[in-house]
Each structure stands twice: as C-alpha cells, then as structure tokens.
Design a protein around this motif. Structure first.
Motif, short mmCIF file in Angstrom:
data_model
loop_
_atom_site.label_atom_id
_atom_site.label_comp_id
_atom_site.label_asym_id
_atom_site.label_seq_id
_atom_site.Cartn_x
_atom_site.Cartn_y
_atom_site.Cartn_z
N LEU A 23 -24.46 -148.92 -2.53
CA LEU A 23 -25.20 -148.27 -3.61
C LEU A 23 -26.21 -147.27 -3.05
N TYR A 24 -26.79 -147.61 -1.93
CA TYR A 24 -27.76 -146.71 -1.30
C TYR A 24 -27.10 -145.38 -0.91
N ASN A 26 -24.18 -144.27 -2.16
CA ASN A 26 -23.37 -143.71 -3.26
C ASN A 26 -24.05 -144.02 -4.59
N GLU A 27 -24.79 -143.08 -5.10
CA GLU A 27 -25.51 -143.31 -6.36
C GLU A 27 -24.55 -143.27 -7.55
N ASN A 28 -24.90 -144.09 -8.56
CA ASN A 28 -24.17 -144.10 -9.84
C ASN A 28 -22.69 -144.44 -9.65
N ILE A 58 -32.01 -152.91 -7.79
CA ILE A 58 -31.08 -151.94 -8.36
C ILE A 58 -31.23 -151.93 -9.88
N SER A 61 -27.60 -147.30 -14.49
CA SER A 61 -28.01 -145.89 -14.66
C SER A 61 -27.00 -145.14 -15.50
N TYR A 76 -24.31 -148.06 -11.50
CA TYR A 76 -25.44 -148.71 -10.83
C TYR A 76 -26.00 -147.79 -9.76
N ARG A 77 -27.28 -147.96 -9.49
CA ARG A 77 -27.94 -147.25 -8.39
C ARG A 77 -29.09 -148.11 -7.88
N TYR A 103 -35.50 -143.43 0.24
CA TYR A 103 -34.69 -142.32 0.75
C TYR A 103 -35.51 -141.39 1.64
#
Length: 376
Positions: A23-24, A26-28, A58, A61, A76-77, A103
């Motif tokens: 998830l970190y 690859n957002e959404n 998390i 989103s 998810y993000r 980030y």
C-alpha cells in the motif's frame, strides 16, 4: 538443536508488513490487487486490512476505477501522517525546523533566529520552539517518531555525541542537552550526511557517488552501495580540510588554504550578502560578479578534480548552492576540470541535487521514517 520453525504469529506479522508496504508503494489499490500482487488469499488480505485500518495505519480512499460493470471495489491507501518525524538544523544564527510524513513530504516548516550558545538557556529555548512547532501541528505525542538534529560537526556512530565541532564550538556535546526537554527520541547527524540521506531518499537508484554539500560551510559524504560511509574513525569524506593552498586563508580547523576556505559559500559571498542577491547580479552580467563566480568555479573545479582522481565516481552538487546552479555552470566546471586532469574527461559524472531545498532538515528527519518502515 533450536526450533527455528516460523510461528503463526510471525507469518501473520509478515503478511501484514507485506500488505502495508504494498500500500505504501501503490496508493489506492483494491483487495483483489493486493491478493494478486502478493499471492495471498482473500481472507488473509481482508483480515489484515481490517487490523491495519483499526490501528489507524491505513484507510479506505474511495473506489477503484475499473472498466467492468457492477459494484466497484473499495480502494485503500496508507495514512501518511500516521507517524511523522521532525528535523532540526542548528546553525550559528538560527534554527530550521521541518516536519515530514511517512513519504518524507513536508508537512510544515519554521525558521527561528536563535544564535547558537552552548548553554542550558539555549538548549531549553530551542527545545521549547520545537515543542511549540509540534503543538501547532495538532498531533498526538505518539505520532512523533523522533527529532533529528543536523549540525556542522562530526557525530559519533550512535548519533548521541559531537566528536568534532569547531564551527559551533560544540565538541563533546551530548544530545541529552535537548533530549531532557523533549519526550521523543533524539539524535544528532552530520549536516552533510543529512543532505546525502535526503538525496538517497529521492534517488533510490543512486548506489555510489560523492555528495558535495556547498553551503555556508563545505561538507561531503561518500555513498557506497546505497549507504553513507562513516569511515574507521568517523571522519570519512571530510574533504573540507584537504589543503589546496599552503599560503591561503586560515580555516576554522587552524590550517591554511583548506577546501573550506575556497569552495564554501563563505568564500564566495561577502558578509551579509545572500545567494539570491549574488546570483541575481551574476545572471545580469555584472562584471564584478562574473569574475567572482569564475574564480570560485576555478577553485571548485580544482577541488572536484582532486577528489575525482582519488574516487572515480559520480558527483552530486548539493547544499544551498544547488538551487542556483544551471546547466551552463556544469558545462563551465567540466571545461575547467578537463584543463586540470591528466585523463580524457567526459561530461558524465556531475549532477545537481534532486532535492536542492530543505535537504538538511528533511535528511535529519528521515532516519526515523526509515526505521519505522523497516519495522512495519
């Protein structure tokens, strides 16, 4: 013989770490994306997402856009400010404070004019400013991973003590002078190492090179296999104290003609002159500034050539100077280096920092982010 079998708890934690890192990076993304990418079952992913969401690490989103008809999957993000880190640059006349999220992105920044003094009054005042800065972010105390202090000084390997600090007269200073007023982990970091840490963060492909920090003072860091080398005695890459002119100006180390006296911004700028003022006049072609810049580049080229002969690798030009450098400046440096080197030199080893602003303060904050990500 010890039982080295992996426990169900370790498997669960490993799966959770894999999901969080996916998830970190690859957002959404949807549950299906995670299952496919990590080769995990749907129940495993569902349960771990629920736990990460409950922990506040998390969140959902919206929905994943697809071309298929029917109910769209939840996206998810990670929550970037689930944890944050603070970097502080200690300078002779001021302090700079920055907060970054997971980030490494700036959340807030502050600059305060507080002249350095090796006294408890100073340490308490700086610590109070840091506390006020953190309070302004409206975060809970457990969201703060730590406070990193970047200094123009050589730091012990554990980050707890100044080994050599002539500029600020802070040799043997312990990080405890700040830590006793701050309820967070605190560490020191050499400012050049801090800037190089920020460079590695934005350039993960960078594996080997010399980071040359050209700021009010000169500094450097050697990067090998993606890591910053400290050396046997902790003073690796202190190129600022290599003597170039035996009859040159006196360096703060006591010797004459060090690179520091020729290639730092203190050598380029007049007292109370800013970089913005200097380059504003240089770029309009004012003769005095063109001549000063040419003389500075002569010394910088000689310094780079000297280091490059010993360490044939890429050079990154960073520090406060980086923001003002243009391609024409690099071309001029290459021409000057070719006149000095005995080898046929090509234009392929100089580059300007990809993070020319706030790199020292951000770099001071990043080690806590790196440790958090390594543990989760």
């Amino acid at each position: 013989m010890k039982d080295r079998s992996i426990t169900p708890g370790q498997i669960k934690q490993n799966n959770q770490n894999l999901i969080y890192h996916y998830l970190y990076m690859n957002e959404n993304v949807s549950q299906q994306d995670i299952c496919f990418a990590l080769h995990l079952s749907r129940p495993t992913v569902t349960n771990n997402l629920a736990e990460l969401e409950k922990e506040g690490m998390i969140c959902k989103s919206g929905q994943v856009n697809t071309a298929y008809v029917g109910r769209k999957a939840a996206a998810y993000r990670i929550i970037p400010d689930y944890r944050i880190s603070v970097g502080v640059e200690i300078l002779e006349r001021e302090i700079k404070i920055i907060a970054v999220d997971l980030y490494g992105r700036e959340i807030s920044r502050s600059v305060k004019e507080i002249p350095y003094a090796g006294s408890d009054i100073y340490f308490k005042e700086v610590s109070n400013e840091i506390q006020l800065f953190i309070a302004s972010l409206r975060l809970t105390p457990d969201q703060i991973l730590g406070v990193g202090f970047a200094l123009q000084a050589l730091i012990s390997p554990d980050g707890k003590r100044v080994m050599y600090g002539k500029i600020l007269d802070c040799t043997d200073l312990s990080v405890d002078v700040f830590a006793k007023y701050l309820p967070y982990p605190c560490d020191f970091i050499h400012d050049a190492d801090s800037a190089a840490t920020a460079e590695l963060w934005v350039s993960p492909e960078l594996k080997d090179g010399v980071y040359l920090s050209v700021s009010r003072h000169l500094g450097a860091a050697v990067i090998s296999d993606g890591k910053i080398l400290s050396g046997k005695h902790g003073h690796n890459a202190t190129v600022e104290h290599i003597s170039m002119k035996a009859d040159g100006a006196v360096c703060y180390c006591g010797n004459r003609g060090c690179m520091e006296t020729l290639c730092s911004l203190s050598a380029l700028l007049h007292e109370d002159e800013t970089l913005e003022e200097f380059f504003g006049r240089l770029r309009t072609g004012i003769v005095e500034y063109v001549q000063r810049w040419d003389a500075f580049l002569n010394d910088l080229a000689a310094a780079i050539n000297m280091i490059h002969l010993m360490h044939d690798t890429n050079f990154i030009l960073g520090g406060y100077l980086a923001f003002y450098l243009r391609e024409e400046d690099l071309n001029t440096l290459y021409c000057k280096i070719r006149q000095l080197t005995p080898f046929p030199e090509t234009d392929d080893f100089l580059s300007v920092s990809k993070m020319p602003e706030h790199n020292i303060t951000i770099g001071a904050a990043l080690p806590y982010i790196q440790d958090f990500l390594a543990a989760n």
